[in-house]
Design a protein around this motif. Structure first.
Motif, PDB file in Angstrom:
ATOM      1  N   ARG A   1      32.135  34.199  34.690  1.00  0.00           N
ATOM      2  CA  ARG A   1      33.280  34.952  34.162  1.00  0.00           C
ATOM      3  C   ARG A   1      33.496  36.232  34.959  1.00  0.00           C
ATOM      4  NH1 ARG A   1      38.154  34.914  31.765  1.00  0.00           N
ATOM      5  NH2 ARG A   1      38.464  36.735  30.383  1.00  0.00           N
ATOM      6  N   ILE A   2      32.416  36.936  35.285  1.00  0.00           N
ATOM      7  CA  ILE A   2      32.532  38.174  36.052  1.00  0.00           C
ATOM      8  C   ILE A   2      33.060  37.887  37.460  1.00  0.00           C
ATOM      9  CG2 ILE A   2      31.197  40.052  37.092  1.00  0.00           C
ATOM     10  CD1 ILE A   2      29.386  40.007  34.631  1.00  0.00           C
ATOM     11  N   LYS A   3      32.563  36.790  38.041  1.00  0.00           N
ATOM     12  CA  LYS A   3      33.051  36.416  39.376  1.00  0.00           C
ATOM     13  C   LYS A   3      34.549  36.107  39.357  1.00  0.00           C
ATOM     14  CE  LYS A   3      28.716  34.565  41.203  1.00  0.00           C
ATOM     15  NZ  LYS A   3      28.000  33.349  41.676  1.00  0.00           N
ATOM     16  N   GLN A   4      34.990  35.433  38.312  1.00  0.00           N
ATOM     17  CA  GLN A   4      36.422  35.105  38.201  1.00  0.00           C
ATOM     18  C   GLN A   4      37.263  36.379  38.087  1.00  0.00           C
ATOM     19  OE1 GLN A   4      36.337  32.527  34.773  1.00  0.00           O
ATOM     20  NE2 GLN A   4      36.110  30.652  36.018  1.00  0.00           N
ATOM     21  N   ILE A   5      36.781  37.328  37.292  1.00  0.00           N
ATOM     22  CA  ILE A   5      37.529  38.584  37.139  1.00  0.00           C
ATOM     23  C   ILE A   5      37.522  39.372  38.449  1.00  0.00           C
ATOM     24  CG2 ILE A   5      37.666  40.762  35.864  1.00  0.00           C
ATOM     25  CD1 ILE A   5      36.370  39.340  33.479  1.00  0.00           C
ATOM     26  N   ALA A   6      36.333  39.363  39.113  1.00  0.00           N
ATOM     27  CA  ALA A   6      36.229  40.069  40.395  1.00  0.00           C
ATOM     28  C   ALA A   6      37.177  39.470  41.422  1.00  0.00           C
ATOM     29  CB  ALA A   6      34.791  40.029  40.891  1.00  0.00           C
ATOM     30  N   GLU A   7      37.310  38.162  41.418  1.00  0.00           N
ATOM     31  CA  GLU A   7      38.230  37.510  42.350  1.00  0.00           C
ATOM     32  C   GLU A   7      39.670  37.898  42.039  1.00  0.00           C
ATOM     33  OE1 GLU A   7      39.233  35.263  45.608  1.00  0.00           O
ATOM     34  OE2 GLU A   7      37.225  35.824  44.891  1.00  0.00           O
ATOM     35  N   ALA A   8      40.017  37.971  40.726  1.00  0.00           N
ATOM     36  CA  ALA A   8      41.361  38.396  40.331  1.00  0.00           C
ATOM     37  C   ALA A   8      41.597  39.846  40.722  1.00  0.00           C
ATOM     38  CB  ALA A   8      41.540  38.201  38.824  1.00  0.00           C
ATOM     39  N   LEU A   9      40.555  40.704  40.664  1.00  0.00           N
ATOM     40  CA  LEU A   9      40.675  42.108  41.056  1.00  0.00           C
ATOM     41  C   LEU A   9      41.010  42.221  42.545  1.00  0.00           C
ATOM     42  CD1 LEU A   9      40.420  45.146  40.510  1.00  0.00           C
ATOM     43  CD2 LEU A   9      37.931  44.924  40.862  1.00  0.00           C
ATOM     44  N   LYS A  10      40.359  41.383  43.357  1.00  0.00           N
ATOM     45  CA  LYS A  10      40.671  41.402  44.782  1.00  0.00           C
ATOM     46  C   LYS A  10      42.139  41.046  45.025  1.00  0.00           C
ATOM     47  CE  LYS A  10      36.044  40.099  46.399  1.00  0.00           C
ATOM     48  NZ  LYS A  10      35.256  39.067  47.130  1.00  0.00           N
ATOM     49  N   ASN A  11      42.618  40.073  44.300  1.00  0.00           N
ATOM     50  CA  ASN A  11      44.017  39.672  44.457  1.00  0.00           C
ATOM     51  C   ASN A  11      44.971  40.779  43.997  1.00  0.00           C
ATOM     52  OD1 ASN A  11      43.199  37.184  45.426  1.00  0.00           O
ATOM     53  ND2 ASN A  11      43.262  36.212  43.396  1.00  0.00           N
ATOM     54  N   ALA A  12      44.576  41.438  42.890  1.00  0.00           N
ATOM     55  CA  ALA A  12      45.427  42.523  42.374  1.00  0.00           C
ATOM     56  C   ALA A  12      45.466  43.683  43.364  1.00  0.00           C
ATOM     57  CB  ALA A  12      44.915  42.987  41.012  1.00  0.00           C
ATOM     58  N   GLU A  13      44.313  44.027  43.939  1.00  0.00           N
ATOM     59  CA  GLU A  13      44.282  45.119  44.913  1.00  0.00           C
ATOM     60  C   GLU A  13      45.060  44.732  46.168  1.00  0.00           C
ATOM     61  OE1 GLU A  13      40.102  45.715  45.388  1.00  0.00           O
ATOM     62  OE2 GLU A  13      39.977  47.169  43.715  1.00  0.00           O
TER      63      GLU A  13
ATOM     64  N   LEU B   1      47.194  41.287  35.555  1.00  0.00           N
ATOM     65  CA  LEU B   1      46.740  42.290  34.588  1.00  0.00           C
ATOM     66  C   LEU B   1      46.537  43.652  35.252  1.00  0.00           C
ATOM     67  CD1 LEU B   1      44.145  40.163  32.570  1.00  0.00           C
ATOM     68  CD2 LEU B   1      46.455  40.818  31.876  1.00  0.00           C
ATOM     69  N   GLY B   2      46.513  43.691  36.526  1.00  0.00           N
ATOM     70  CA  GLY B   2      46.390  44.964  37.243  1.00  0.00           C
ATOM     71  C   GLY B   2      44.948  45.290  37.556  1.00  0.00           C
ATOM     72  N   SER B   3      44.755  46.023  38.627  1.00  0.00           N
ATOM     73  CA  SER B   3      43.412  46.366  39.083  1.00  0.00           C
ATOM     74  C   SER B   3      42.684  47.244  38.084  1.00  0.00           C
ATOM     75  CB  SER B   3      43.478  47.064  40.441  1.00  0.00           C
ATOM     76  OG  SER B   3      44.287  48.228  40.374  1.00  0.00           O
ATOM     77  N   ASP B   4      43.390  48.166  37.451  1.00  0.00           N
ATOM     78  CA  ASP B   4      42.726  49.057  36.484  1.00  0.00           C
ATOM     79  C   ASP B   4      42.168  48.248  35.302  1.00  0.00           C
ATOM     80  OD1 ASP B   4      43.403  51.141  38.100  1.00  0.00           O
ATOM     81  OD2 ASP B   4      45.185  51.726  36.935  1.00  0.00           O
ATOM     82  N   GLY B   5      42.998  47.367  34.788  1.00  0.00           N
ATOM     83  CA  GLY B   5      42.556  46.557  33.648  1.00  0.00           C
ATOM     84  C   GLY B   5      41.436  45.604  34.023  1.00  0.00           C
ATOM     85  N   LEU B   6      41.512  45.062  35.220  1.00  0.00           N
ATOM     86  CA  LEU B   6      40.479  44.119  35.642  1.00  0.00           C
ATOM     87  C   LEU B   6      39.140  44.814  35.861  1.00  0.00           C
ATOM     88  CD1 LEU B   6      42.592  41.955  38.113  1.00  0.00           C
ATOM     89  CD2 LEU B   6      41.703  41.265  35.870  1.00  0.00           C
TER      90      LEU B   6
END
Length: 326
Positions: free
Chosen positions: A196-208, A231-236
């Protein structure tokens, strides 16, 4: 026909003819000789009765234990195996079966001693497995009753200890199995958390990469892995921190396993609370001894004395009156 006092048989032209009256007269004239033989045989019988080893048999009838006598053992099996546990009837049947086997083993051991002891167990009704008749032979009625009760109690305690020992071994195996199951579930939960953390981290990279700092989507329940970056980098970032600090999430099965483990760890079956048989008839106090049979022995002594005395009288008279042919 002529007859003297010593003639055993009347004179007759027929050699096979026997004068019963003369025979009876001979026995009557030799009555004191016969009486002496009877007296001697009776004395021998009395002497035998005085030194012969008496045999008394005490008997008891047993059946499978009541539910209350095996309740602690049955409850432990239910906790260990749940719906797969044997039924109460199966447990009762197995208990009396183990008692029968142990009692038979003890019977053989006693029979192989330097001074054998006669202990037996057999079906009370021919063709039926239960109830069982157990018996013990001793030199007195009281000793037979007491010793039989002791042997029954000894086998009961021994069998109860064996059941309790088997149960402890099963408890150890179940505890090991449940602990292994908990470790596996915890490992799966940890892997799910890391995924789950890896998935969120991957989404954070995309958001950034897309330079999205604030949420661009209103309905968060519709968010998928592909759209999570909206969801945005801040939220992620907050979601990553939150997921990292959250405890592992387990399914209901995990807590059921832990509950079962605690129940099994608290099991403590005392062998003293287990009884593997039930008395239908307690060991009785025999009234009549098995041997020696006084009336039978005295009767045989009298009969043997009469027979031997009669043979001696007739043989003596026959020899006395024997005249060889010219």
């Amino acid at each position: 026909m002529t007859q003297n006092n010593n003639s055993p048989v009347s004179r007759s032209n027929d050699p096979e003819h026997i004068d019963l009256l003369a025979l009876m007269l001979q026995l009557w004239r030799g009555k004191w000789t016969i009486a002496i033989f009877v007296f001697v045989f009776i004395a021998m019988a009395i002497g035998y009765l005085s030194i012969a080893k008496e045999k008394w048999t005490s008997r008891a009838i047993i059946a499978q234990p009541d539910a209350a006598q095996i309740a602690t053992y049955s409850n432990a099996l239910n906790i260990l195996y749940g719906s797969a546990a044997p039924s109460m009837l199966d447990i009762q049947t197995r208990a009396i079966g183990r008692f029968n086997s142990s009692f038979s083993a003890l019977s053989q051991a006693l029979d192989n001693q330097d001074v054998p002891e006669k202990l037996t167990i057999e079906p009370a009704v021919k063709g039926e497995t239960l109830p069982l008749t157990v018996s013990y032979i001793s030199t007195s009625a009281e000793a037979a009753q007491k010793q039989l009760a002791q042997y029954i109690q000894q086998v009961d305690e021994q069998t109860a200890k064996e059941l309790a020992l088997d149960l402890k071994d099963n408890i150890k195996e179940q505890i090991k199995s449940l602990n292994d199951s908990l470790v596996s579930q915890e490992k799966v939960a940890q892997e799910q958390k890391e995924l789950r953390i890896k998935q969120i981290a991957e989404a954070l990279k995309n958001a950034e990469a897309a330079k999205i700092t604030s949420p661009r989507i209103q309905q968060t329940q519709d968010v998928t892995q592909e759209t999570m970056f909206l969801l945005g980098s801040d939220g992620l970032k907050s979601m990553i921190d939150n997921e990292a600090s959250r405890p592992l999430v387990f399914s209901a099965a995990y807590y059921q396993t832990r509950q079962k483990l605690l129940d099994i760890q608290n099991l403590n079956v005392n062998p003293d609370t287990i009884h593997v048989y039930r008395y239908v008839m307690k060991p009785n106090l025999p009234v009549h001894r098995d041997s020696p049979k006084k009336p039978i022995i005295l009767t045989l002594a009298v009969l043997l004395g009469l027979m031997m005395g009669s043979v001696v009288v007739l043989a003596r008279n026959t020899l006395r009156n024997y005249k060889p042919k010219a």
